[in-house]
Write a protein that holds these residues in place. Sequence first.
Motif, PDB file in Angstrom:
ATOM      1  N   GLU A  14       0.834  -1.206   0.000  1.00 29.85           N
ATOM      2  CA  GLU A  14       0.000   0.000   0.000  1.00 29.85           C
ATOM      3  C   GLU A  14       0.875   1.266   0.000  1.00 29.85           C
ATOM      4  O   GLU A  14       0.616   2.214  -0.746  1.00 29.85           O
ATOM      5  CB  GLU A  14      -0.892  -0.017   1.246  1.00 29.85           C
ATOM      6  N   GLN A  15       1.938   1.253   0.814  1.00 27.84           N
ATOM      7  CA  GLN A  15       2.837   2.391   0.883  1.00 27.84           C
ATOM      8  C   GLN A  15       3.625   2.556  -0.422  1.00 27.84           C
ATOM      9  O   GLN A  15       3.874   3.677  -0.865  1.00 27.84           O
ATOM     10  CB  GLN A  15       3.809   2.244   2.061  1.00 27.84           C
ATOM     11  N   GLN A  17       2.579   1.708  -3.436  1.00 27.41           N
ATOM     12  CA  GLN A  17       1.653   2.257  -4.437  1.00 27.41           C
ATOM     13  C   GLN A  17       1.422   3.750  -4.232  1.00 27.41           C
ATOM     14  O   GLN A  17       1.422   4.531  -5.188  1.00 27.41           O
ATOM     15  CB  GLN A  17       0.314   1.506  -4.393  1.00 27.41           C
ATOM     16  N   ALA A  18       1.218   4.140  -2.972  1.00 26.48           N
ATOM     17  CA  ALA A  18       0.965   5.553  -2.682  1.00 26.48           C
ATOM     18  C   ALA A  18       2.170   6.408  -3.067  1.00 26.48           C
ATOM     19  O   ALA A  18       2.026   7.471  -3.690  1.00 26.48           O
ATOM     20  CB  ALA A  18       0.633   5.730  -1.201  1.00 26.48           C
TER      21      ALA A  18
END
Length: 123
Positions: A14-15, A17-18
């Motif tokens: 998730e990190q 991708q962000a």
Amino acid sequence: MDQTLDEVNKHCGEQVQAYASCVDSHSDTWKVDCAGLRQALTKCTDENVTLMKMVRMSCQPVIDRYQECLNKNPRDPTVCIDSLRDLYECTEGVGQMMEKMNRLKEKHQQPQNVSPPSAAEGS
């Protein structure tokens, strides 16, 4: 390096991708605009990816040289290919060392095939 990236994606996808999205949408100002997301990604990898933490500890001078080269050549990062190659070799070396350590640990954790002393041996 593939093993490291797999672990990072597994635990911190998730990190990743962000941060990647932020960099893509702020091509000229990503260093400033995405600094918080970069810190979050670094924190996640330090806390969840042992291999990444070991790479950071073992390869910090190589990481710093690569980062310095990128900072000096923002318009032409291809100039930094030698530094990138050095970083790749360092991370691969750490990965291989970790694999050897894990194999040794597994070997020592396996139960030994030792028979208990027989009653005749104790007399």
